[in-house]
Motif scaffolding. Structure first.
Motif, PDB file in Angstrom:
ATOM      1  N   GLY A 205       6.452   8.726  17.421  1.00 41.62           N
ATOM      2  CA  GLY A 205       5.675   7.903  16.285  1.00 41.62           C
ATOM      3  C   GLY A 205       4.295   7.675  16.615  1.00 41.62           C
ATOM      4  N   ALA A 206       4.205   7.271  17.730  1.00 39.37           N
ATOM      5  CA  ALA A 206       2.493   6.771  18.008  1.00 39.37           C
ATOM      6  C   ALA A 206       1.767   8.008  18.018  1.00 39.37           C
ATOM      7  CB  ALA A 206       2.429   6.074  19.468  1.00 39.37           C
ATOM      8  N   PRO A 207       2.182   9.223  18.433  1.00 35.48           N
ATOM      9  CA  PRO A 207       0.941  10.160  18.452  1.00 35.48           C
ATOM     10  C   PRO A 207       0.584  10.611  16.894  1.00 35.48           C
ATOM     11  CG  PRO A 207       2.836  10.585  19.896  1.00 35.48           C
ATOM     12  CD  PRO A 207       3.139   9.613  19.227  1.00 35.48           C
ATOM     13  N   PHE A 208       1.290  10.106  15.960  1.00 35.61           N
ATOM     14  CA  PHE A 208       0.674  10.271  14.768  1.00 35.61           C
ATOM     15  C   PHE A 208      -0.198   9.242  13.866  1.00 35.61           C
ATOM     16  CE2 PHE A 208       4.656  12.743  14.883  1.00 35.61           C
ATOM     17  CZ  PHE A 208       4.447  13.811  14.163  1.00 35.61           C
ATOM     18  N   GLN A 209      -0.655   8.425  14.863  1.00 35.84           N
ATOM     19  CA  GLN A 209      -1.477   7.335  14.398  1.00 35.84           C
ATOM     20  C   GLN A 209      -2.994   7.881  13.703  1.00 35.84           C
ATOM     21  OE1 GLN A 209      -1.902   4.399  17.269  1.00 35.84           O
ATOM     22  NE2 GLN A 209       0.213   3.844  17.280  1.00 35.84           N
ATOM     23  N   ASP A 210      -3.294   8.886  14.682  1.00 34.22           N
ATOM     24  CA  ASP A 210      -4.763   9.372  14.110  1.00 34.22           C
ATOM     25  C   ASP A 210      -4.622  10.082  12.795  1.00 34.22           C
ATOM     26  OD1 ASP A 210      -6.132   8.314  16.440  1.00 34.22           O
ATOM     27  OD2 ASP A 210      -5.881  10.400  17.477  1.00 34.22           O
ATOM     28  N   ALA A 211      -3.612  10.875  12.621  1.00 35.66           N
ATOM     29  CA  ALA A 211      -3.285  11.676  11.239  1.00 35.66           C
ATOM     30  C   ALA A 211      -3.169  10.587  10.178  1.00 35.66           C
ATOM     31  CB  ALA A 211      -2.196  12.521  11.422  1.00 35.66           C
ATOM     32  N   VAL A 212      -2.407   9.583  10.313  1.00 36.73           N
ATOM     33  CA  VAL A 212      -2.036   8.607   9.301  1.00 36.73           C
ATOM     34  C   VAL A 212      -3.271   7.795   9.042  1.00 36.73           C
ATOM     35  CG1 VAL A 212      -0.859   6.469   8.913  1.00 36.73           C
ATOM     36  CG2 VAL A 212       0.426   8.479  10.122  1.00 36.73           C
ATOM     37  N   LEU A 213      -4.347   7.397   9.948  1.00 35.56           N
ATOM     38  CA  LEU A 213      -5.531   6.907   9.686  1.00 35.56           C
ATOM     39  C   LEU A 213      -6.509   7.654   8.641  1.00 35.56           C
ATOM     40  CD1 LEU A 213      -6.245   5.353  13.151  1.00 35.56           C
ATOM     41  CD2 LEU A 213      -6.128   3.897  10.921  1.00 35.56           C
ATOM     42  N   ALA A 214      -6.354   9.101   9.086  1.00 30.73           N
ATOM     43  CA  ALA A 214      -7.147   9.796   8.288  1.00 30.73           C
ATOM     44  C   ALA A 214      -6.532  10.050   6.942  1.00 30.73           C
ATOM     45  CB  ALA A 214      -7.122  11.257   8.994  1.00 30.73           C
ATOM     46  N   MET A 215      -5.269  10.036   6.762  1.00 31.61           N
ATOM     47  CA  MET A 215      -4.664  10.239   5.479  1.00 31.61           C
ATOM     48  C   MET A 215      -4.876   9.010   4.586  1.00 31.61           C
ATOM     49  SD  MET A 215      -0.551  10.369   4.727  1.00 31.61           S
ATOM     50  CE  MET A 215       0.015   9.038   5.553  1.00 31.61           C
ATOM     51  N   ALA A 216      -4.697   7.643   5.288  1.00 36.79           N
ATOM     52  CA  ALA A 216      -5.055   6.527   4.592  1.00 36.79           C
ATOM     53  C   ALA A 216      -6.623   6.295   4.233  1.00 36.79           C
ATOM     54  CB  ALA A 216      -4.789   5.276   5.410  1.00 36.79           C
ATOM     55  N   GLY A 217      -7.493   6.734   5.077  1.00 37.06           N
ATOM     56  CA  GLY A 217      -8.746   6.794   4.725  1.00 37.06           C
ATOM     57  C   GLY A 217      -9.273   7.747   3.373  1.00 37.06           C
ATOM     58  N   ARG A 218      -8.532   8.927   3.372  1.00 32.98           N
ATOM     59  CA  ARG A 218      -8.709  10.012   2.457  1.00 32.98           C
ATOM     60  C   ARG A 218      -8.473   9.302   1.219  1.00 32.98           C
ATOM     61  NH1 ARG A 218      -7.259  13.584   5.145  1.00 32.98           N
ATOM     62  NH2 ARG A 218      -5.002  13.602   4.635  1.00 32.98           N
ATOM     63  N   GLY A 219      -7.049   8.843   1.137  1.00 33.50           N
ATOM     64  CA  GLY A 219      -6.534   8.425  -0.190  1.00 33.50           C
ATOM     65  C   GLY A 219      -5.931   9.310  -1.072  1.00 33.50           C
ATOM     66  N   LEU A 220      -5.805   9.126  -2.411  1.00 33.70           N
ATOM     67  CA  LEU A 220      -5.091   9.969  -3.458  1.00 33.70           C
ATOM     68  C   LEU A 220      -5.693   9.891  -4.438  1.00 33.70           C
ATOM     69  CD1 LEU A 220      -1.428   9.000  -2.617  1.00 33.70           C
ATOM     70  CD2 LEU A 220      -2.256  11.372  -2.354  1.00 33.70           C
ATOM     71  N   GLN A 221      -6.037  11.223  -5.080  1.00 37.31           N
ATOM     72  CA  GLN A 221      -6.867  11.154  -6.355  1.00 37.31           C
ATOM     73  C   GLN A 221      -5.887  10.809  -7.594  1.00 37.31           C
ATOM     74  OE1 GLN A 221     -10.174  12.265  -6.389  1.00 37.31           O
ATOM     75  NE2 GLN A 221     -10.041  11.760  -8.901  1.00 37.31           N
ATOM     76  N   VAL A 222      -6.513  10.180  -8.371  1.00 33.09           N
ATOM     77  CA  VAL A 222      -5.763   9.902  -9.520  1.00 33.09           C
ATOM     78  C   VAL A 222      -6.228  10.786 -10.800  1.00 33.09           C
ATOM     79  CG1 VAL A 222      -5.227   7.805 -11.354  1.00 33.09           C
ATOM     80  CG2 VAL A 222      -5.267   7.518  -8.834  1.00 33.09           C
TER      81      VAL A 222
END
Length: 299
Positions: free
Chosen positions: A27-44
């Motif tokens: 689980g922990a190895p995905f932290q960087d990817a999740v951080l990038a995903m959270a920072g990018r967000g989602l377009q509405v």
């Protein structure tokens, strides 16, 4: 934002059962990817959001008008808070129309009018109650619409037109990602189209085919469920047919979803009566029928 969280109960349980090493390794190895995903967000998609909000609110007004018209026809004296007032709805259905209540509320001792209670009322309709079936359908529909409007469509994108939910990495016992503000994992399928991929990109969805239900069927040797799986059928549609005492060909998308939620709540330690069923609608306006092959077909 990513929420790593403090020492929650399930993390302590994981440590006790030797699962924390699994999280550290997988689980922990995905932290960087999740951080990038959270920072990018989602377009509405602003236009899609406005169109959906307008449709939901228009249908909500139509449902309210239909319920008031039925009350007028029956001579029921109501106030301006009807049909938002559960007490007035209960008096209208059970005292005035004479429907048979399913259960009473714990606070006031009045008959319950939530979606679960109305589901039982609908299933137990007597022949003399049939003229009032449409009133129940309108009540189902308005509760569902109100839930969509209040819980899921109150979206406030940032200046760049994107939303950035809080991503929870270790707050779910199954170790899956969870979200807050908004809780994307709870969004019903019909509103997910208001989120769009950027130019030249596309969303990809992947999922196991009813994995938990299959595991449960074989672990408990549920012959009926195993037969459905081996024949390539849909166990949730079959369960819905049993729950509502109807042919599988008459099972709607929302009835199937109700049965699916019912099964999974019990699998994960809940009860049949727990949870929120406000999005379930038994009415014909929400009826996408199941075909003989178990596929959904919108009318």
């Amino acid at each position: 934002m990513v929420w790593f969280g403090e020492e929650t109960q399930h993390m302590e349980e994981a440590r006790e059962h030797g699962q924390l090493d699994w999280w550290t390794e997988h689980g922990a190895p995905f932290q960087d990817a999740v951080l990038a995903m959270a920072g990018r967000g989602l377009q509405v998609n602003g236009r899609a959001l406005v169109a959906l909000s307008t449709r939901v609110r228009t249908e909500l007004l139509e449902s309210d008008a239909a319920i008031r018209a039925a009350a007028d026809k029956a001579g029921f004296p109501y106030t301006d808070t009807f049909p938002n007032s559960r007490d007035q709805v209960a008096r209208f259905l059970f005292d005035h129309l004479g429907l048979k209540p399913a259960r009473v509320t714990t606070k006031k001792g009045r008959p319950a009018v939530d979606q679960a209670a109305l589901t039982a009322v609908l299933r137990g309709l007597r022949k003399r109650d049939e003229p009032h079936r449409d009133v129940l359908f309108h009540l189902f529909h308005r509760t569902r619409l109100a839930t969509l409007a209040q819980r899921y469509l109150d979206i406030d994108p940032e200046a760049d037109g994107r939303i950035r939910p809080v991503v929870k990495l270790n707050h779910v016992k199954t170790w899956r990602l969870a979200y807050a503000n908004p809780a994307l994992q709870q969004w019903p399928g019909e509103i997910r189209h208001v989120l769009c991929a950027g130019a030249g990109r596309t969303f990809v969805q992947a999922d196991y085919s009813q994995l938990e239900a299959r595991i449960l069927a074989y672990l408990c040797n549920d012959e009926a469920a195993i037969k459905v799986f081996e024949e390539g059928g849909d166990p949730h549609a079959a369960n819905a047919a049993d729950l509502f005492a109807i042919p599988q060909s008459a099972v709607t998308e929302h009835a199937r979803g109700y049965a699916k939620t019912w099964l999974y709540r019990q699998m994960y330690g809940g009860t049949a009566a727990s949870g929120d069923r406000k999005l379930f609608c038994a009415g014909p306006r929400c009826a996408a029928k199941m075909t003989s092959t178990g596929k959904l077909q919108t009318p």
